[in-house]
Design a protein around this motif. Sequence first.
Motif, mmCIF file in Angstrom:
data_model
loop_
_atom_site.group_PDB
_atom_site.id
_atom_site.type_symbol
_atom_site.label_atom_id
_atom_site.label_comp_id
_atom_site.label_asym_id
_atom_site.label_seq_id
_atom_site.Cartn_x
_atom_site.Cartn_y
_atom_site.Cartn_z
ATOM 1 N N LYS A 5 3.646 6.130 1.719
ATOM 2 C CA LYS A 5 4.873 5.385 1.958
ATOM 3 C C LYS A 5 5.937 5.927 1.028
ATOM 4 N N CYS A 6 6.487 7.074 1.371
ATOM 5 C CA CYS A 6 7.470 7.688 0.497
ATOM 6 C C CYS A 6 8.435 8.495 1.337
ATOM 7 N N TRP A 7 9.717 8.407 1.016
ATOM 8 C CA TRP A 7 10.713 9.127 1.808
ATOM 9 C C TRP A 7 10.531 10.635 1.739
ATOM 10 N N LEU A 8 9.880 11.110 0.684
ATOM 11 C CA LEU A 8 9.688 12.557 0.581
ATOM 12 C C LEU A 8 8.785 13.074 1.686
ATOM 13 N N GLN A 9 7.987 12.176 2.275
ATOM 14 C CA GLN A 9 7.078 12.608 3.331
ATOM 15 C C GLN A 9 7.726 12.538 4.707
ATOM 16 N N ASP A 10 8.952 12.059 4.769
ATOM 17 C CA ASP A 10 9.674 12.000 6.030
ATOM 18 C C ASP A 10 9.917 13.420 6.528
ATOM 19 N N PRO A 11 9.456 13.731 7.743
ATOM 20 C CA PRO A 11 9.626 15.107 8.255
ATOM 21 C C PRO A 11 11.076 15.593 8.176
ATOM 22 N N GLU A 12 12.035 14.729 8.511
ATOM 23 C CA GLU A 12 13.446 15.145 8.452
ATOM 24 C C GLU A 12 13.858 15.451 7.022
ATOM 25 N N GLU A 13 13.441 14.540 6.141
ATOM 26 C CA GLU A 13 13.791 14.653 4.739
ATOM 27 C C GLU A 13 13.271 15.958 4.151
ATOM 28 N N MET A 14 12.026 16.298 4.542
ATOM 29 C CA MET A 14 11.406 17.489 3.985
ATOM 30 C C MET A 14 12.201 18.735 4.339
ATOM 31 N N PRO A 29 10.876 2.704 2.624
ATOM 32 C CA PRO A 29 10.262 3.755 3.433
ATOM 33 C C PRO A 29 9.164 3.205 4.327
ATOM 34 N N PRO A 30 9.036 3.709 5.547
ATOM 35 C CA PRO A 30 7.895 3.350 6.391
ATOM 36 C C PRO A 30 6.674 4.177 5.969
ATOM 37 N N SER A 31 5.523 3.939 6.585
ATOM 38 C CA SER A 31 4.347 4.736 6.258
ATOM 39 C C SER A 31 4.361 6.021 7.084
ATOM 40 N N GLU A 49 -9.148 14.335 -0.881
ATOM 41 C CA GLU A 49 -7.773 14.648 -0.564
ATOM 42 C C GLU A 49 -6.817 13.976 -1.557
ATOM 43 N N LEU A 50 -7.151 12.732 -1.914
ATOM 44 C CA LEU A 50 -6.279 12.006 -2.838
ATOM 45 C C LEU A 50 -6.233 12.686 -4.207
ATOM 46 N N PHE A 51 -7.382 13.158 -4.678
ATOM 47 C CA PHE A 51 -7.390 13.793 -5.993
ATOM 48 C C PHE A 51 -6.829 15.208 -5.952
ATOM 49 N N ASP A 52 -7.000 15.903 -4.796
ATOM 50 C CA ASP A 52 -6.489 17.267 -4.701
ATOM 51 C C ASP A 52 -5.004 17.289 -4.394
ATOM 52 N N GLN A 53 -4.586 16.430 -3.484
ATOM 53 C CA GLN A 53 -3.201 16.470 -3.025
ATOM 54 C C GLN A 53 -2.618 15.082 -2.912
ATOM 55 N N PRO A 54 -2.383 14.422 -4.024
ATOM 56 C CA PRO A 54 -1.746 13.115 -3.909
ATOM 57 C C PRO A 54 -0.311 13.287 -3.411
ATOM 58 N N LEU A 55 0.090 12.475 -2.437
ATOM 59 C CA LEU A 55 1.430 12.655 -1.867
ATOM 60 C C LEU A 55 2.470 11.734 -2.493
ATOM 61 N N HIS A 56 2.049 10.521 -2.846
ATOM 62 C CA HIS A 56 3.041 9.596 -3.384
ATOM 63 C C HIS A 56 3.260 9.874 -4.879
ATOM 64 N N PRO A 57 4.502 9.861 -5.330
ATOM 65 C CA PRO A 57 4.771 10.150 -6.751
ATOM 66 C C PRO A 57 4.019 9.221 -7.704
ATOM 67 N N TYR A 58 3.763 7.974 -7.274
ATOM 68 C CA TYR A 58 3.039 7.047 -8.140
ATOM 69 C C TYR A 58 1.602 7.520 -8.354
ATOM 70 N N VAL A 74 0.874 -1.168 0.000
ATOM 71 C CA VAL A 74 0.000 0.000 0.000
ATOM 72 C C VAL A 74 0.908 1.214 0.000
ATOM 73 N N VAL A 75 0.874 2.040 -1.035
ATOM 74 C CA VAL A 75 1.769 3.189 -1.069
ATOM 75 C C VAL A 75 1.086 4.459 -0.585
ATOM 76 N N GLU A 76 -0.249 4.488 -0.626
ATOM 77 C CA GLU A 76 -0.935 5.686 -0.158
ATOM 78 C C GLU A 76 -2.348 5.355 0.262
ATOM 79 N N GLU A 77 -2.803 6.067 1.288
ATOM 80 C CA GLU A 77 -4.185 5.897 1.716
ATOM 81 C C GLU A 77 -4.717 7.261 2.102
#
Lengths: 337, 335
Positions: free
Chosen positions: A315-324, A304-306, A242-251, A234-237
Amino acid sequence: MEKILQVKDLRIQFNNGKENIQPIRGVYFHVNKGETLGIVGESGCGKSVTSLSVMGLLPQKTSEIVSGEILFNDRDLSRLTEREFRKLRGNEISMIFQEPMTSLNPVFTIGKQLSEPLRQHKKMSKSKIRETIIAVLKQVGLPRAEQIIDEYPHQLSGGMRQRVMISLALLCQPKLMIADEPTTALDVTIQAQILELLKNIKRKNDMSLILITHDLSVVAEMCDRVVVMYAGEVVEEAEVNELFDQPLHPYTQGLIQSLPSNNKRKSKLFSIQGQVPKPSEIKEGCVFANRCPFVFGKCLTETPPSFQKGKHISKCWLQDPEEMEVKRIGESSTVIS
Amino acid sequence: MENQVLLSVKNLKKYYEISQGMFKEKIVVRAVDDVNFTVMKGETFALVGESGCGKSTTGRAILRLTEPTDGEVIFNGTNLALLPYEKMRSLRKHMQMVFQDPYASLNPKKSIRQILMEPLKVHSKFDKKESLQKVISILQIVGLSEYHLDRYPHEFSGGQRQRIGIARAMILQPDFIIADEPVSALDVSVQSQVINLMLELQKEFGLTYLFISHDLSVIQHMTDRVAVMYLGKIVEIAKTEDLFNNPKHPYTQALLSAVPITHPKEKKERIILKGDVPSPANPPSGCTFHPRCPFAMEICKSELPDQARFEEGHTVNCHLYSQNKEEINYAISHS
C-alpha cells in the motif's frame, strides 16, 4: 488453495466516552489451510485488536465492528452472537496469549483449567478427560505430566506455563490457532524450544497458524506468508522470502534495515525517524507519510490503494504503475531497487 | 588511555536469605556468586544471560543500590563496597544508571524539568540559572527540546521516555554508565534510535558502559567485551567478536545457537537445551550448568570448574578446558 479465514475490509471502532477512534481501518488478509501467516507490526498497530476480533473477544460495550467481514470456513464471524461464538472458541479456533504468567488462573490446578474446553465442547467422561489432558501435556513436551496436572500455575516456570497454554489451545484440535506474541516474555533458549514445538504441532495436527509478533526473526523462522501492519492498516503482504529479499513498502524496508544484525558492527544503525502516530492523529493521506524517507506530494493528500504485483501486495504510492514511470524519468534515486 | 582499568569487580557476592519460619534453617539464594571482571576505560562491557541469572543484581550491587554481601568493587582506585553512605552518594555523580522500564523509572508526578534538575540539586554542582541551561542542553543532546520541559512523563512515548532516562543519567557528566536492558522494552524502530543515541554519546563524551542485556543481536552490535552469566556466575568472558565466532562454554554455544535467524533462507544448527534454568535457591552441585549440559562428565557433578585462560583475555569456567593439557588441545580443535 483453500482459504480457511478471510478478513475483508475490517473496520473496528472504539468509544472511550468522549470520542470515537478507529484503531483498525480497512484490514484485508486471508489464511490458507495449513499455512503459517505472520502478522508483524509495532505496538499499537492493531495486530492484537485484529486477532481479538477474530476470536470475538473485543469488549462489547466500548467497541464495535463498523464494517467488514470475517469469514471462517465461509461463515461470517462478525455477526455471530455470544452463544454461537462460545461453540467456536476453543473448539475450532483457539488462541495463545502473550503473557503465560497472567493468562492462567492462579487458584485452579492445571487439570481443572484444561478440562474446561473439553467439558464445554466434547461429551467425555471424567476419566477420559483426564487421559486426554495427560496425552496433550505429553505432546507439548512437559515432563511428569501425571503430576503437573494436579499442580498450580505458580509451581511452573515461564516456559512450562507457555507449554500449558499451548496444550490448552490444542485440546479440541482446532483448525486455526492464533498465537499472540507467544515467545515475547521468554528467554532466547526457551523461545527456541517453544517455536520448535509450535512447528511440530502444526505439522502433526494439520492446523493453520496465525502468528502475531513484532519480532522479524520469529517471522523468518516460522512463517510462510507475512502481513505487515502499520497504524491500523495492512501496508504490505508477501511470501516470507520475497518480503525479506524485496520489501516494497518503505516501512518494511526500514524495519528490516534497522535490525542490528543487518548493520555493520559499531556503526550507526539505520533507523526510521519519528514515531507511530496515535489513532486520533491520523489524517488523510498515507499513514506512514510523516516518517517516510521517500515522501512526495501525493502521499500527503491521498490514501494509497493496495497495489498488487503477483502475490506481493503493498500500500504505497511508489508502487503505482503510473507513478513509477514518472519517477523513472524524473529522479531515478527514489525508485526502490 | 585504552588499557586503563576503570572498574574492577572482585569476588562480588549478593545473597538473599529467605526465612522459613522460626527454628528452621534459612534458604540462601545466591543471586550473584563470586563474580569477577574488569571494565577498561572507554569500552562497552556487556553482561548477558537469561532472566534470573543475576545480571541486573550485579549492576545494582556495583552502584550499591543493593548492598553487596561480600566482595570488592574498585572504581578509579577506591573500593566502593567499604565507603560510608554519604561518600558513596557523592561518588555516584561519576557513575549513573539507565533503567530497563522507561514506564516505571520516571516519577509520574514530576515534570521533566524537576526530574532532570534533581541530580544537579543533589550534587549541588551548579547554581539555578546554570542548571537550567544544563538541562536544556542535555535535552537537545538526547533529541528532545526546550518545550518538553514542563511536560509530564505520561505525555511521552516509550522511546522518548528512555531518552529522558538517558538524559537524567548523563546530566552529571559521569564517566561510567550502567545500562540495564535500556532497549528491551522498546519497539524495533525506536530501539535503533536509542542505540544510535547511546553510541553517539559514548563517542562524544568518552563514556564507559556496562551494558546489561539478554538481546544478543544488540550486544553483538555495540559492545567490546562480553561476560556470559549463568545462575549467578560468570561462565565466559571474551571480546565480542571472539565470543560470537568462537564460543567455548557449552552454555554460550547453546545461547548463541538459539539466536533467531535474520533471513528465512538461513539455516541454523540449533543446540536445544533441555529443561529450564534451575532455581538459584537450590543450585545443582558442582558446575551449575551440568544438568542441562550436553557434554556433562562425572567431575562436573561434584566439582566447581576453575577458570581456563585463552589468548586475548578469553576466559572460560568449564571442566572441558581445565582437566589436562591433552583435552584442552582436543577441545580447542573441536570448538
